[in-house]
Scaffold this motif. Sequence first.
Motif, PDB file in Angstrom:
ATOM      1  N   LEU B 107      57.562  33.176  49.868  1.00 30.17           N
ATOM      2  CA  LEU B 107      57.796  33.992  48.881  1.00 30.17           C
ATOM      3  C   LEU B 107      56.835  34.643  47.773  1.00 30.17           C
ATOM      4  CD1 LEU B 107      60.018  35.827  47.374  1.00 30.17           C
ATOM      5  CD2 LEU B 107      60.474  34.035  45.915  1.00 30.17           C
ATOM      6  N   PHE B 108      55.708  33.735  47.869  1.00 25.82           N
ATOM      7  CA  PHE B 108      54.566  33.664  46.948  1.00 25.82           C
ATOM      8  C   PHE B 108      53.549  34.226  47.636  1.00 25.82           C
ATOM      9  CE2 PHE B 108      57.363  30.789  45.029  1.00 25.82           C
ATOM     10  CZ  PHE B 108      57.656  31.384  43.778  1.00 25.82           C
ATOM     11  N   ILE B 109      53.233  33.934  48.953  1.00 22.66           N
ATOM     12  CA  ILE B 109      52.146  34.388  49.726  1.00 22.66           C
ATOM     13  C   ILE B 109      51.831  35.985  49.541  1.00 22.66           C
ATOM     14  CG2 ILE B 109      51.063  34.549  51.958  1.00 22.66           C
ATOM     15  CD1 ILE B 109      51.467  31.741  51.388  1.00 22.66           C
ATOM     16  N   PRO B 110      52.747  36.915  49.655  1.00 24.05           N
ATOM     17  CA  PRO B 110      52.370  38.368  49.325  1.00 24.05           C
ATOM     18  C   PRO B 110      51.881  38.505  48.024  1.00 24.05           C
ATOM     19  CG  PRO B 110      54.337  38.048  50.410  1.00 24.05           C
ATOM     20  CD  PRO B 110      54.307  36.664  50.003  1.00 24.05           C
ATOM     21  N   LEU B 111      51.924  37.626  46.888  1.00 24.42           N
ATOM     22  CA  LEU B 111      51.719  37.754  45.539  1.00 24.42           C
ATOM     23  C   LEU B 111      50.096  37.640  45.597  1.00 24.42           C
ATOM     24  CD1 LEU B 111      54.351  36.010  43.373  1.00 24.42           C
ATOM     25  CD2 LEU B 111      53.925  38.493  43.712  1.00 24.42           C
ATOM     26  N   ILE B 112      49.394  36.980  46.502  1.00 26.28           N
ATOM     27  CA  ILE B 112      48.132  36.738  46.493  1.00 26.28           C
ATOM     28  C   ILE B 112      47.453  38.255  46.391  1.00 26.28           C
ATOM     29  CG2 ILE B 112      46.153  35.786  47.656  1.00 26.28           C
ATOM     30  CD1 ILE B 112      47.997  33.624  48.955  1.00 26.28           C
ATOM     31  N   VAL B 113      47.963  39.066  47.097  1.00 26.43           N
ATOM     32  CA  VAL B 113      47.435  40.478  47.122  1.00 26.43           C
ATOM     33  C   VAL B 113      47.161  40.848  45.749  1.00 26.43           C
ATOM     34  CG1 VAL B 113      47.883  42.780  47.935  1.00 26.43           C
ATOM     35  CG2 VAL B 113      48.602  40.981  49.281  1.00 26.43           C
ATOM     36  N   VAL B 114      48.438  40.903  45.075  1.00 21.79           N
ATOM     37  CA  VAL B 114      48.072  41.229  43.587  1.00 21.79           C
ATOM     38  C   VAL B 114      47.534  40.436  42.574  1.00 21.79           C
ATOM     39  CG1 VAL B 114      50.210  42.983  43.663  1.00 21.79           C
ATOM     40  CG2 VAL B 114      50.396  40.560  43.195  1.00 21.79           C
ATOM     41  N   ASN B 115      47.005  39.161  43.070  1.00 26.52           N
ATOM     42  CA  ASN B 115      46.303  38.242  42.338  1.00 26.52           C
ATOM     43  C   ASN B 115      44.720  39.116  41.953  1.00 26.52           C
ATOM     44  OD1 ASN B 115      44.661  36.443  40.967  1.00 26.52           O
ATOM     45  ND2 ASN B 115      45.271  34.804  42.435  1.00 26.52           N
ATOM     46  N   CYS B 116      44.778  39.627  40.770  1.00 29.04           N
ATOM     47  CA  CYS B 116      43.387  40.337  40.473  1.00 29.04           C
ATOM     48  C   CYS B 116      42.248  39.593  40.509  1.00 29.04           C
ATOM     49  CB  CYS B 116      43.646  40.997  39.044  1.00 29.04           C
ATOM     50  SG  CYS B 116      44.753  40.083  38.031  1.00 29.04           S
ATOM     51  N   ALA B 117      42.533  38.280  40.424  1.00 33.71           N
ATOM     52  CA  ALA B 117      41.101  37.324  40.501  1.00 33.71           C
ATOM     53  C   ALA B 117      40.371  37.860  41.626  1.00 33.71           C
ATOM     54  CB  ALA B 117      41.622  35.824  40.528  1.00 33.71           C
ATOM     55  N   ILE B 118      41.137  37.885  42.693  1.00 32.78           N
ATOM     56  CA  ILE B 118      40.481  38.182  44.100  1.00 32.78           C
ATOM     57  C   ILE B 118      39.681  39.379  44.214  1.00 32.78           C
ATOM     58  CG2 ILE B 118      40.951  38.469  46.704  1.00 32.78           C
ATOM     59  CD1 ILE B 118      43.085  36.357  46.400  1.00 32.78           C
ATOM     60  N   LEU B 119      40.502  40.647  43.740  1.00 32.52           N
ATOM     61  CA  LEU B 119      39.967  41.863  43.695  1.00 32.52           C
ATOM     62  C   LEU B 119      38.865  42.038  42.892  1.00 32.52           C
ATOM     63  CD1 LEU B 119      39.710  44.735  44.709  1.00 32.52           C
ATOM     64  CD2 LEU B 119      41.551  45.308  42.654  1.00 32.52           C
ATOM     65  N   GLY B 120      38.992  40.921  41.750  1.00 34.83           N
ATOM     66  CA  GLY B 120      38.078  40.994  40.694  1.00 34.83           C
ATOM     67  C   GLY B 120      36.558  40.069  41.280  1.00 34.83           C
TER      68      GLY B 120
END
Lengths: 206, 222
Positions: B107-120
């Motif tokens: 359930l949480f894996i797709p949430l990595i996409v919206v983890n702004c730390a990565i785009l950051g």
Amino acid sequence: MITFDKNQRKTALSLFVVALLAAALLAFVDQITREPIANAQREALHKNLVQVLPKHKNDPLKEMFEFPLSKQQTVEIFPAKDKHGNVLAYAWEQIAPDGYSGTIRILMGVRISGEVVAIRITDHRETPGLGDGITHNMTWLNHFINQSLDKTKWAVKKDGGDFDQFTGATITPRAVVKAVAKGLVFYQENKNTLLEKSKSQVLLEK
Amino acid sequence: MITGTENESDKQTIFVEGFWYNNAIFAQLLGMCPLLGVTTSAENGFWMGLATLLVLLGSNLIVSLVRDYIPSTVRIPAYIVIIASLVTVVDLVMNAWMHEMYLILGLFIPLIVVNCAILGRAEAFASKNNVSDSLMDALGMGLGFTFALLLLGSVREILGQGQLFGFEIFGANYPDVLMFILPPGAFIALGFILAGVNLVNIRLKRKKEAMFLQKEAVASHS
């Protein structure tokens, strides 16, 4: 007519290439993981089936048949048989639509006498640390063993039934208890058709 | 391949920055969504951290490789496509070869996409630095994120359920403290952890200043 200068074309092209490469990568990974994923799911199902069915001599996965619930819906039924081919129990996935966050899928095994062999949760979206106790709280799961429609009060203790709720989570266990009871009713209503179907299957094989 | 003492210490600085001083959770307070969602137990926090680390390494590597070819006007959509693809790869791979873990974290894996730390990191670091520095940044940031998730997961599991990695700590009679399993408990525990981190940072700063003064005193003496 809209025209694009060189810069705009370069911009569009680079975004296009990025998207194309990403799509190619995803297609490739999907290709190589499709079979392992199907295997993993079958393995998980097999592992759960062994736990919700009594000792059997057949392969319930192979002998699975579809049973119509309504005009559009069918349910996959896994029969457990002894060495003479007599059905001992059936297992199928019962769906609880009213979990705390979405549907809960429950694999339940039922003896022909109408008693629950055991249940396992195969899919859910319940709160980790709270409602997800239904997947690993064995004391709670084992409570379902040997329960039947006539000797069990199918509700959580809070609602005057026989089953424990969890600290801070009543909705999840309530949904599961309700769904399993519904599964037993389904079995009672369709018992004869199910047994008939299995018998004709045995005859066919002979 | 660049070597030399100066570069090595640079790499070290990048790592320490990512892991501690500029930690995604402790310093930037980014990635709160997975943080609050998965840290109900130490194990969940640890695996979520590792999955994020994998995506971060991949995204920093690719962004750093393509940084000169992507026009700055479309860099953000390009980065998002790259990150989302990587997350889907991790999702599929975990589903295929780590199925049990996938059932818990799915359930949480797709949430990595919206983890702004990565785009950051893609925007603030990888788009401006070479491949090896970007990988070091991803390693520091990713391990720092994992450490934060593991720490918060441990605190919540101990206080909430009296367990750590599923082992009973206070015995079976421990009364579960519901609040620490729920999101408010995550916020409260995080608050105390942040206070602790600040305390450590103040100590470190004082130590550094003392050392600096000492050096100056020695220098002026000679």
